[in-house]
Design a protein around this motif. Sequence first.
Motif, PDB file in Angstrom:
ATOM      1  N   GLY A   1      45.503  35.177  41.795  1.00 57.42           N
ATOM      2  CA  GLY A   1      44.316  35.843  42.304  1.00 57.42           C
ATOM      3  C   GLY A   1      43.541  36.548  41.212  1.00 57.42           C
ATOM      4  O   GLY A   1      42.297  36.588  41.239  1.00 57.42           O
ATOM      5  N   HIS A   2      44.248  37.115  40.230  1.00 57.16           N
ATOM      6  CA  HIS A   2      43.580  37.759  39.090  1.00 57.16           C
ATOM      7  C   HIS A   2      42.700  36.758  38.352  1.00 57.16           C
ATOM      8  O   HIS A   2      41.541  37.048  38.030  1.00 57.16           O
ATOM      9  CB  HIS A   2      44.620  38.350  38.144  1.00 57.16           C
ATOM     10  CG  HIS A   2      44.102  38.636  36.775  1.00 57.16           C
ATOM     11  ND1 HIS A   2      43.280  39.711  36.508  1.00 57.16           N
ATOM     12  CD2 HIS A   2      44.262  37.979  35.590  1.00 57.16           C
ATOM     13  CE1 HIS A   2      42.966  39.709  35.212  1.00 57.16           C
ATOM     14  NE2 HIS A   2      43.551  38.668  34.642  1.00 57.16           N
TER      15      HIS A   2
ATOM     16  N   GLN B   1      41.518  33.893  39.497  1.00 56.99           N
ATOM     17  CA  GLN B   1      40.437  33.446  40.372  1.00 56.99           C
ATOM     18  C   GLN B   1      39.290  34.449  40.393  1.00 56.99           C
ATOM     19  O   GLN B   1      38.114  34.074  40.324  1.00 56.99           O
ATOM     20  CB  GLN B   1      40.972  33.222  41.790  1.00 56.99           C
ATOM     21  CG  GLN B   1      41.902  32.030  41.916  1.00 56.99           C
ATOM     22  CD  GLN B   1      42.597  31.964  43.262  1.00 56.99           C
ATOM     23  OE1 GLN B   1      42.856  33.001  43.883  1.00 56.99           O
ATOM     24  NE2 GLN B   1      42.904  30.760  43.722  1.00 56.99           N
ATOM     25  N   ARG B   2      39.619  35.732  40.464  1.00 57.35           N
ATOM     26  CA  ARG B   2      38.581  36.757  40.457  1.00 57.35           C
ATOM     27  C   ARG B   2      37.878  36.843  39.118  1.00 57.35           C
ATOM     28  O   ARG B   2      36.671  37.113  39.044  1.00 57.35           O
ATOM     29  CB  ARG B   2      39.185  38.110  40.840  1.00 57.35           C
ATOM     30  CG  ARG B   2      39.631  38.184  42.305  1.00 57.35           C
ATOM     31  CD  ARG B   2      40.037  39.608  42.681  1.00 57.35           C
ATOM     32  NE  ARG B   2      41.218  40.042  41.940  1.00 57.35           N
ATOM     33  CZ  ARG B   2      42.462  39.829  42.340  1.00 57.35           C
ATOM     34  NH1 ARG B   2      42.710  39.160  43.459  1.00 57.35           N
ATOM     35  NH2 ARG B   2      43.485  40.271  41.631  1.00 57.35           N
TER      36      ARG B   2
ATOM     37  N   LEU C   1      35.290  34.166  39.188  1.00 60.34           N
ATOM     38  CA  LEU C   1      34.193  34.483  40.098  1.00 60.34           C
ATOM     39  C   LEU C   1      33.324  35.618  39.572  1.00 60.34           C
ATOM     40  O   LEU C   1      32.117  35.665  39.823  1.00 60.34           O
ATOM     41  CB  LEU C   1      34.746  34.841  41.481  1.00 60.34           C
ATOM     42  CG  LEU C   1      35.449  33.695  42.228  1.00 60.34           C
ATOM     43  CD1 LEU C   1      36.119  34.224  43.476  1.00 60.34           C
ATOM     44  CD2 LEU C   1      34.469  32.581  42.576  1.00 60.34           C
ATOM     45  N   ALA C   2      33.919  36.557  38.832  1.00 56.91           N
ATOM     46  CA  ALA C   2      33.161  37.689  38.313  1.00 56.91           C
ATOM     47  C   ALA C   2      32.187  37.274  37.214  1.00 56.91           C
ATOM     48  O   ALA C   2      31.046  37.763  37.169  1.00 56.91           O
ATOM     49  CB  ALA C   2      34.124  38.751  37.781  1.00 56.91           C
TER      50      ALA C   2
ATOM     51  N   ASP D   1      39.078  25.133  40.648  1.00 54.48           N
ATOM     52  CA  ASP D   1      40.015  26.239  40.486  1.00 54.48           C
ATOM     53  C   ASP D   1      41.154  25.801  39.572  1.00 54.48           C
ATOM     54  O   ASP D   1      41.973  24.958  39.939  1.00 54.48           O
ATOM     55  CB  ASP D   1      40.556  26.655  41.856  1.00 54.48           C
ATOM     56  CG  ASP D   1      41.459  27.882  41.785  1.00 54.48           C
ATOM     57  OD1 ASP D   1      41.660  28.402  40.675  1.00 54.48           O
ATOM     58  OD2 ASP D   1      41.970  28.305  42.844  1.00 54.48           O
TER      59      ASP D   1
END
Length: 442
Positions: free
Chosen positions: A69-70, A72-73, A76-77, A279
Amino acid sequence: MASIPPDEAAENGHRNGNGPYPPPAKRPRAALISAAEIRDEFAHHDPAVARVNNGSFGSCPASVLEEQGHWQRLFLAQPDAFYFHSLQPGLRRSRAAVAALVNAGDASEISLVDNATTAAAIVLQHAAWSFAEGTSHVATRCSCSITPTERSRNLSRPMLPARGPPSSRVRLAVIDHITSMPSVVIPVKELVAICRQEGVDKVFVDAAHSIGQVPVDVRDIGADFYTSNLHKWFFCPPAVAFLHTRKGGPIASQLHHPVVSHEYGNGLPMESGWIGTRDYSAQIVVPEAINFVNRFEGGIEGIRNRNHEKVIEMGRMLAEAWGTSLGSPPEMCGSMVMVGMPNCLGIESDDDAMRVRTMLRNNFKVEVPIYYNTRRVEEQEMAKDNYGDPVTGYVRISHQVYNVKEEYERLRDAVNKLVAEGFTSSKLRPSEKVHLLTLTSF
């Protein structure tokens, strides 16, 4: 115990600006994981389901999912910063970790792909191009005679086509390391050696289930290509696998990812590292999966050994309760084992097996694959149950660190209940009338 190697600075970065970078700070050695922590790591599993089928889709602990998740974020950021400064270093770190795990020469021999199916497509695509270019190739899948009974302990010599002129000899042999169903560990090192003796040009080991179930040393095995999923038995998120390509000769430069992007021609590791916007986080968190396995006593070797002991123990418990036997001797099993089902269940086809599997899922909340042992194979020795009847149906049970005895007892009790109630799989088959209606409606 597996370890995470430093960044492979020799790869010298990426032409999009990803140069060498400092290796990640070493983490202090964590205390051995407790039973409560294991439960927490897999608390996202459906607690109502007896999940004894790790072999199909694997499992991923919460700590690895958190790391995913880190990443992935991070993408996205700021996608541009992720692409130019984070993606390739992260993938290089994962390739180096896999190379150390399987004793590859270096990280340049490792490509990260979605799954073993993609790796097979890469290798077979190369073989197909050779046909198209007029080079005569014969490809064969090495097969061994496997009799599904615990008493049988021998694998026959692989069936290879007879030697012919150089233009028609076998150019590519494909060997499973662990067969799916029936589940048997194959002596791949010995089969690769036989293929070499028989003049086979290239050998591809399709080891979808192997990493995390059995020791893997690609240099010792000696195949030209070796692939295994990291999401089945090595705690990575779906979907990630590696393809090892042995160094030496021009073959490495001739392999290409089937999804063509702007990295085409820069080598398979780079081609696989960018196949367009998608991803990539599952491929980047391999080091976190290694951190997870190293929280267990003995690391991945300890996990393998305990899973093997437990799956054999649970398999024998089921076989005793059902009056059958294991489908293969324990030394030919990893963390999966076949267990014969009572003959009275009347499993007589692959469709019967699938319908019984669906019923176990829906009615008893047990998830387990069922294999139909066909009688069509000539001269096959059929295993018998305690009543002398042939065993035609087998469950394939898995054991992973999150499994508990109660899950196997639920499977045991579900089958015993079906037997006590006089159930047969014929009751699940569509009636002839419904079947005819279906045929006439098209």
